[in-house]
Every structure is written in structure tokens, then in C-alpha cells.
Design a protein around this motif. Structure first.
Motif, PDB file in Angstrom:
ATOM      1  N   VAL B   9      33.443  28.991  43.508  1.00  0.00           N
ATOM      2  CA  VAL B   9      34.607  29.783  43.084  1.00  0.00           C
ATOM      3  C   VAL B   9      35.834  28.866  43.006  1.00  0.00           C
ATOM      4  N   LEU B  10      36.409  28.783  41.806  1.00  0.00           N
ATOM      5  CA  LEU B  10      37.585  27.916  41.633  1.00  0.00           C
ATOM      6  C   LEU B  10      38.871  28.676  41.954  1.00  0.00           C
ATOM      7  N   LEU B  11      38.889  29.943  41.505  1.00  0.00           N
ATOM      8  CA  LEU B  11      40.131  30.717  41.660  1.00  0.00           C
ATOM      9  C   LEU B  11      39.805  32.071  42.246  1.00  0.00           C
ATOM     10  N   GLU B  12      40.601  32.458  43.206  1.00  0.00           N
ATOM     11  CA  GLU B  12      40.394  33.783  43.788  1.00  0.00           C
ATOM     12  C   GLU B  12      41.728  34.469  43.994  1.00  0.00           C
ATOM     13  N   LEU B  13      41.846  35.699  43.442  1.00  0.00           N
ATOM     14  CA  LEU B  13      43.043  36.505  43.661  1.00  0.00           C
ATOM     15  C   LEU B  13      42.671  37.630  44.626  1.00  0.00           C
TER      16      LEU B  13
END
Lengths: 246, 229, 377
Positions: B9-13
Motif C-alpha cells: 500500500v503506497l497511499l492510505e487515507l
């Protein structure tokens, strides 16, 4: 009339650096009494506010007032030139010989015209600065409203009507700013008068219309370039807000 | 082309919200993007697309919630650190291209290198060659067509090897022919393994992504996953 | 390629390729500096110039014998000695006068011997109807009042007889009018008067016209008193005091005008720089979005402003010389002295202000979130 002796008390010593240093000053009425010449004077010095010589005054000085044409003579006679004042004194005191004290009159004229020219040039420099300043201010104000102009043009306004809109606004700003500026200017003139000359500076009625004319002219001139720039913007470009061409 | 993706996972909001004064631009949004994934974000104007992109790109801060990019929590960073994140990890593609008007194509790319590390002209030229603009390198933006400007913008976005490419309506200002060229370029980037988040309102362009996230009124309405690969 | 080097290239491109916008700011700086530095030159020279102009008032220093009872005459060599003591640039002119009573065929008149060549310098306000007298011819000037009394006109011959019996014949070259005591005198050449009155190489009084400010004049008078004890040097107060007052008023008037223009011009310069920087808000946002730190981005804008100010300051100063000379020639018919210290001042002022005027809006723009570039407005 025989010789009479009078005792006088010396009240002060005068230093003027001129002929006065070799003279004794006494009250006029007393001397007239003492020498038996009541109501008589041998010499009268007049200090008058005069205006610097112009070409007409120089012509009258060179050739004499009789050489002037009727109309020239009337103008010369009614202007406070030092020579015309002297001429009129000779008229009202028969037998008198009135001449300007040239040492004072000549140099006053020379200095006055220099100072007036200098102040005129300074005023010109101030006007140039004002045009530049107003131009940059109006430029900023106009650019801020480029979106509004884009909308106007999108609604079908011509370039010329956009320019007229800006100039009409500039005119209005010029009137309001001119009024405020005139009030401030009168204040400044009063301040300068009191601090530099110690007297009030008379305010010429002509400065009011001239002030408004200059204010309106300068404001319109200053906003002309901004108005032209803004009016040339493409409506689409303004609405999309394209950066690269902005 | 089939690729063996490791599930990274590169980006997590996490529960991100954003208020502007009393306007809810984003209402509790959670989203995670894997490395190498191409996500398109779609929705009507005012749905929060641009706000979301700004927050992911470290150009705006969420009012609440956390944004974790490549293991770093953006919400805890200072402005200066956010600038460093943008510099090192993010490549930006803009709808309006945003090229500096008084710099040539190659100079515009070198500006990005300059802020990142050192300007390197051969590398910048190579990047231009990659988008097919080697012969236009010394032209000013005003001398380039819209499509060419967008390609310069893409070359600039790639020049510092970003982890994440953010594209804001990359085809929004282009005609069909140029749109095709730009879309192919983005597809190529995707195949090379770049992670791309793209805001678009164009259904046809949006469909090409691995995942389409539809926003409405600042919240995710639906997520569509393509299974073509 | 080095980082700093590239930054300088960025700055120079921004200046060179944005011609029309940069030109506006550059013109504002150049014109502003030109007006301000030109007026500064004028202001610093105005005392000197007006002092010289004020010499139309005539003499401001008079020499008389210190003790007239013992020694009623001045020696000419002493007068020229004093003239040599005055700095040549300040000495406008000086004229000795020798007075005596002579007789014409019908009247006793007061004769004054003087140096005719000095009249235009020491007494520029005299009006002479007829010809100016020359030294070689035995010519005379007759005061207007006396001429009227005796019925003399220009071109007449006058036979003069002194007390000792010496005689001379002179031709009346012109009629003199001053409105003062000169109107009752006859003027002849000093040597002729000395011969007639049998007073070789002497004078009763000498008038000096010296172009300097009142304070310097006072100190000159003091030093003359110690150096030449037999001579009484005194200021002509009517002239020197009036001059002092006029000078102070003119100077303060000019200072006030220059100060107002200075403020106006600097304001204009700052507004223009702020404008052209604010126009580039989006560019600043983009640079931040690309990862530029605030200080890097601002440094570029400040260097740009400073470079513009530096060049504008130099060119403006050069143009200012023209402004100063224009004013000097049109008002005083003389060049204005160039003051070199104004050059560094103009450069520092223009550079500093332009840099500051670029810094403030750049700082404001840099504070804005870079998100500005994504909002499609």
C-alpha cells in the motif's frame, strides 16, 4: 534763522553697513519743527509689492512709457510694475521725481523669476511622478478586475466600451481624488506659508478648476495603458484562467 | 501485460475530512492505493475531487483524519517537510499545464530538477525525448500547442522519479488528437509500474484506470474495479 | 550544472524574456531615480546657485579706513591684497571708489573715480542710458538726477577743475540711473580721478561682491579684521541679511518639494514592483508545488528585484544628471555641480527598495498554499 542748540539723548546705535552708519536719526516731526520746514520732506522711500518685469515692462523702461501704444500703456499703467508705480507717484505728487531703487527692484525681479521657474519645474517633476504612480496603481486595480472584464467581453462588450468604462471610472476617481487632493493641497499651502514665509499663502480661485483638470487628466492618462491591456484580454482566457498566457 | 504485484500500500487515507469555514469539502473519506495502481477519481464539480488531490499531494492539510504516503503520515508534517514530500515523492500533471511562461520546455523541466537536487540538462532532454518533444526543447510554452505543453508537463512530473503521479484533469484542456497522445502516455507510465491518481470528468479516460472512485458531495459514492488485466 | 548558477540563469531569463512587464518596472525605477537624484543634485547646489544669483543685489562687503581721523584713505595695494584673500571662485568683483569735489563751469559736483570694468559685476543693477564708458577715453557717467539738474545729456563734454587747479576734459558716455545716491554723482576712471584730486593709488571705500553664504562671509570679515588692522571691513546688512533669509526660504521650499516628490516616486516604484510580482502568484504556487522551499523561491524574486533596482539605479542616476542639468540650464543658465555620493545612494536606495518591493508580495504569495495551481481558476 540763527543757530540753535538742542540736547538729544542717544537711544541706540544703528549698524546697517551703509550710509546709515554715518547718520543721526531723529523723529521727523521734531526735525521739521527744528529746521522750520513743517510738513516737508526731502526724500521719501516707498516699499511696494511689485511684480517681476515682463517684456512690456522692459519696453516701457527702454523707450519710456510715452512710446507704448494706447493699449500697452493701459496694461502697463494698471500692472504693479515698479516703474509704473513710480510713474503714478510722480503723477500724484507734482514736482516729485520718483525712481525705483534699482538695487532692490532689479535683484528682486531676477530672484523672483528664478524661483518661480524652479518651482514650476519642481511642480512638473511632481506631476510626472504622480502620473507614474497613478498609472501603476490603476494598472494594479485594473488587473485585479480582469475577470470582471472577461465577463463583460463574454457578454458582448467591445474593447472600446471596456476602455470607456475604465476611463469613466478614472474620471470619477479623478473628481473625488481631485476634491480631496485640493483640500489637502490647501492645507499644505497653508502649512508652507506659515512655516516658510510666516504669512498665509493666498489661494487663487483658478487652482480649483486647474486642480480638478489635472487630477482627472492624470488619472485618465494613468489608467489608459491599464485599460488598454485589460481590454485586449480574451474573454475565454480570463474565464479559464490559463496560466501560461497570463 | 500481466504483472506480479506485491500487495504494497503506497497511499492510505483514514477518515479524512476537510472543512473550508462552514463548507464540508470532504466528509470522512477513507481510501487506500497500492503501488503500481492507477486510480481515477470522478464526480461532478464541487464533489471534492480537487480538494482530495490537494490533500494527497501535500498541498493542503486535512481538517481531521490521517494521510499516509509511503509510510509517512502527512498530517503530522510541517509545511517545510510537506514541501520535501512533494519534491521527493510526487509528480504533478495539471489541467492548465502550468509551465513557466518565460522558460523553454527543457528549462521548465530543469526547474523541477533544481528544486529537487541539481539541474541536469542531458537528463531533462532525455525526458523530453521520451514524450516525443526532443525537437521542441528550446521553445517557449507560448510556441507550443496545448498537447505539447501537456507532454512537457508530464516529462517534468516524471523527472525526479516520483512514487506517486497526481494528474488533475490532464486531458481537460486538449483536443481529441492531443487527448489520445496524452492518454497513451499515461497508459504507458502505468504499464511501467508508476502509481497514478488521476482526477477526470471524462468517462472514457476514467474507464482506463484500474479503479474508478466516484465522488459526490465530498464523499465516495461508488468504487468500480476493472478486472481486465 | 551548479544550483546557484542555474538560479542566476532563472533570474536572468525572468528579466530578459518577460520584456514588456519588466520594462514597466524598469522604467518606473529609472524615472523615479532620475527625478529624485536629479533633484537631489539641484537641492545640494541651490545654495551655491542662488548665492550667485543674489549677487544682482550688488556688493555685500564694504571696506573703509579703520581710523578715518588719522588715515582717511585706503591704499589700492591693500584692497587688491584683500581681494587676493577671497577665494577666486567666490569673488564676483570689487570696485574701489575715490570721491572728491570738482567744479564744472557752473557748479560744484561730487566726483567719483572707479574701475568701470567692474560695474557689471559689482553693480549689475545700474541702468546706463547711452554708451558704457571705456577706460582709455576720458569718458564719464553722470547720475540721472544730476544730469537733469545741469541739463547734461550723453555725448556732452565736461570741463572739470579740482581744488588744486588740475583740470580734465571728459565726454559724457551715458546717464546712470540707480535710484540711490549714485544719481547725484559723476563717475570717471579711477586713475583720472586720482590725478585730478592728487590722490594717487588711494580710495575712500571699496565694495566687494562675494558669492558665499552669510556665515562664511561673517568669518571672512572677522579674519580680515585681524589681518588688516588699518581697514574696517563690514557687511552690508541690508543685502546680506535679506539674502540669508531669501536663501533659507528657497532652500526649505525646494527641500519640501523634493521630499514630496521623493515619497511619490518611491511609492510608485514600490507599487509597480509589487504589481509585477503579484502577477506571478501562480508561478510562485507552481514552484512550491514542484518542491521549492519558500526561501528558495523568495530568494529568486528578491535577486530579480535587486538586479532590476541596481541597473535602474545606475541608469536613473545618469538620467538624473540630465534632469539636473536641464533645470540648471533653464533656471540658472549654469551647470549644476555633480555630486558623486548621490550615485551609491541612488543605487542602494533603488536596489534595496526594488528587492523589498519584490520580497513582500513574494512572501505573501509564498504563504499561500501551493494548491492554488490546482484550482482551475
Amino acid at each position: 534763522m540763527g543757530k540753535e542748540n538742542y540736547a538729544l539723548k542717544v537711544r541706540g546705535v544703528v549698524t546697517a553697513g551703509g550710509d546709515e552708519d554715518k547718520q543721526v536719526f531723529v523723529p521727523l516731526a521734531w526735525l521739521q519743527e527744528a529746521v522750520g520746514r513743517q510738513g516737508k520732506v526731502s526724500r521719501l522711500e516707498v516699499s511696494a509689492l511689485t511684480m517681476p518685469k515682463n517684456d512690456l515692462a522692459r519696453k516701457a523702461e527702454e523707450l519710456g512709457p510715452d512710446a507704448l501704444s494706447r493699449q500697452e500703456f493701459e496694461t502697463w499703467y494698471c500692472s504693479p510694475f515698479v516703474d509704473s508705480v513710480a510713474y503714478q507717484i510722480e503723477e500724484v505728487i507734482p514736482g516729485a521725481w520718483a525712481r525705483p531703487i534699482r538695487q532692490v527692484a532689479e535683484s528682486e525681479g531676477a530672484i523672483l523669476s528664478k524661483v518661480q521657474l524652479l518651482m514650476a519645474l519642481l511642480a512638473l517633476a511632481a506631476t510626472v511622478s504622480s502620473v507614474l504612480g497613478i498609472s501603476s496603481l490603476m494598472g494594479a486595480a485594473a488587473l485585479e478586475r480582469s475577470r470582471e472584464v472577461g465577463l463583460l467581453k463574454a457578454l458582448g462588450a467591445y474593447d472600446s466600451s471596456v476602455i470607456w468604462l475604465f476611463l469613466a471610472e478614472a474620471c470619477l476617481i479623478g473628481v473625488i481624488g481631485g476634491a480631496a487632493g485640493l483640500i489637502a493641497g490647501f492645507g499644505l499651502a497653508k502649512f508652507v506659508g506659515q512655516n516658510v514665509f510666516g504669512t498665509a499663502i493666498s489661494i487663487k480661485a483658478l487652482t480649483v478648476p486647474a486642480g480638478f483638470a489635472i487630477a482627472i487628466g492624470v488619472t485618465m492618462l494613468g489608467s489608459l495603458s491599464a485599460a488598454r491591456t485589460v481590454s485586449r484580454l480574451q474573454p475565454a482566457r480570463i474565464l479559464v484562467g490559463s496560466y501560461t498566457n497570463g | 501485460m500481466v504483472k506480479e504485484r506485491e500487495k504494497h500500500v503506497l497511499l492510505e487515507l483514514k477518515e479524512v475530512r476537510k472543512y473550508y469555514e462552514n463548507v464540508h469539502a470532504l466528509k470522512e473519506m477513507s481510501l487506500s492505493v497500492e503501488q503500481g495502481e492507477w486510480v481515477s477519481i470522478m464526480g461532478p464539480s464541487g464533489s471534492g475531487k480537487t480538494t482530495l488531490l490537494n490533500i494527497i499531494g501535500g498541498m493542503d492539510k486535512p481538517t481531521e483524519g490521517r494521510v499516509i504516503l509511503d509510510g509517512v503520515d502527512l498530517s503530522s508534517l510541517t509545511q517545510k517537510q510537506l514541501t520535501e514530500v512533494r519534491r521527493d515523492k510526487i509528480g504533478l500533471i495539471f489541467q492548465q499545464f502550468h509551465l513557466i511562461p518565460h522558460l523553454t520546455a527543457v528549462e521548465n523541466i530543469m526547474v523541477a530538477q533544481y528544486y529537487h537536487s541539481l539541474p541536469d540538462k542531458p537528463e531533462a532532454m532525455a525526458a523530453l525525448a521520451r514524450v516525443g518533444l526532443a525537437d521542441r526543447a528550446h521553445h517557449l510554452p507560448s510556441q507550443l500547442s496545448g498537447g505539447e505543453q501537456q507532454r512537457v508537463c508530464i516529462a517534468r512530473a516524471l523527472i525526479n522519479y516520483p512514487k506517486l503521479i497526481l494528474a488533475d484533469e490532464p486531458t481537460g484542456n486538449l483536443d481529441e488528437a492531443n487527448e489520445q497522445i496524452v492518454v497513451e502516455l499515461i497508459q504507458e507510465l502505468h504499464h511501467e509500474g508508476h502509481t497514478i491518481i488521476m482526477v477526470t470528468h471524462d468517462q472514457d479516460v476514467g474507464k482506463l484506470a484500474d479503479r474508478q472512485v466516484h465522488l459526490e458531495h465530498g464523499a465516495i459514492r461508488s468504487v468500480l474495479t476493472n478486472s481486465y488485466s | 550544472m551548479g544550483k546557484r548558477w542555474f538560479m542566476l540563469r532563472l533570474v536572468s531569463f525572468a528579466l530578459i524574456r518577460r520584456k514588456s512587464r519588466v520594462a514597466i518596472a524598469f522604467i518606473a525605477i529609472v524615472l523615479g531615480v532620475a527625478i529624485v537624484s536629479g533633484l537631489a543634485d539641484v537641492y545640494y547646489d541651490i545654495g551655491q546657485k542662488m548665492t550667485r544669483e543674489l549677487r544682482t543685489y550688488g556688493a555685500n562687503l564694504v571696506l573703509t579706513p579703520a581710523s578715518p581721523e588719522n588715515q582717511p584713505y585706503l591704499a589700492l595695494h591693500e584692497i587688491s591684497g584683500i581681494a587676493a584673500r577671497v577665494p577666486p571662485r567666490q569673488l564676483v568683483g570689487y570696485s574701489p571708489y575715490l570721491y572728491g569735489i570738482v567744479e564744472t563751469t557752473s557748479h560744484q559736483i561730487v566726483l567719483a573715480g572707479t574701475d568701470f570694468s567692474q560695474i557689471s559685476r559689482v553693480s549689475p543693477y545700474w541702468k546706463i542710458a547711452g554708451d558704457a564708458p571705456d577706460k582709455r577715453g576720458q569718458s564719464a557717467l553722470v547720475g540721472e538726477a544730476l544730469a537733469k539738474k545741469l541739463g547734461i545729456t550723453a555725448g556732452d563734454r565736461l570741463e572739470l577743475t579740482a581744488e588744486g587747479g588740475q583740470t580734465a576734459a571728459v565726454v559724457v558716455a551715458g546717464i546712470l540711473s540707480s535710484g540711490g545716491k549714485e544719481d547725484n554723482l559723476v563717475f570717471v576712471d579711477l586713475d583720472l580721478a586720482a590725478r585730478l584730486l592728487n590722490r594717487p593709488d588711494t580710495a575712500n571705500v571699496a565694495y566687494f561682491s562675494i558669492a558665499t553664504d552669510p556665515a562664511q562671509l561673517e568669518s571672512l570679515v572677522r579674519s580680515l579684521k585681524t589681518e588688516f588692522p588699518t581697514i574696517e571691513a563690514s557687511l552690508i546688512r541690508q543685502v546680506s541679511q535679506a539674502e540669508g533669509r531669501v536663501l533659507v526660504k528657497i532652500q526649505s521650499l525646494v527641500l519640501l518639494a523634493v521630499a514630496i516628490i521623493l515619497l511619490l516616486t518611491l511609492l510608485c516604484l514600490v507599487i509597480t514592483m509589487v504589481n509585477i510580482t503579484l502577477e506571478r502568484r501562480r508561478e510562485i504556487g507552481l514552484r512550491k508545488a514542484l518542491g521549492g522551499q519558500d526561501q528558495d523561491v523568495m530568494l529568486e524574486f528578491v535577486i530579480e528585484g535587486a538586479a532590476l533596482g541596481f541597473a535602474g539605479g545606475i541608469l536613473g542616476w545618469v538620467l538624473g544628471l540630465l534632469v539636473a542639468q536641464g533645470i540648471g540650464q533653464s533656471v540658472f543658465h549654469a551647470p549644476i555641480a555633480v555630486r558623486l555620493p548621490i550615485l551609491p545612494l541612488a543605487i542602494v536606495l533603488a536596489t534595496g527598495l526594488a528587492a523589498l518591493a519584490a520580497f513582500i508580495p513574494a512572501k505573501i504569495a509564498a504563504r499561500v498554499q501551493p494548491a492554488i495551481v490546482l484550482r482551475g481558476e
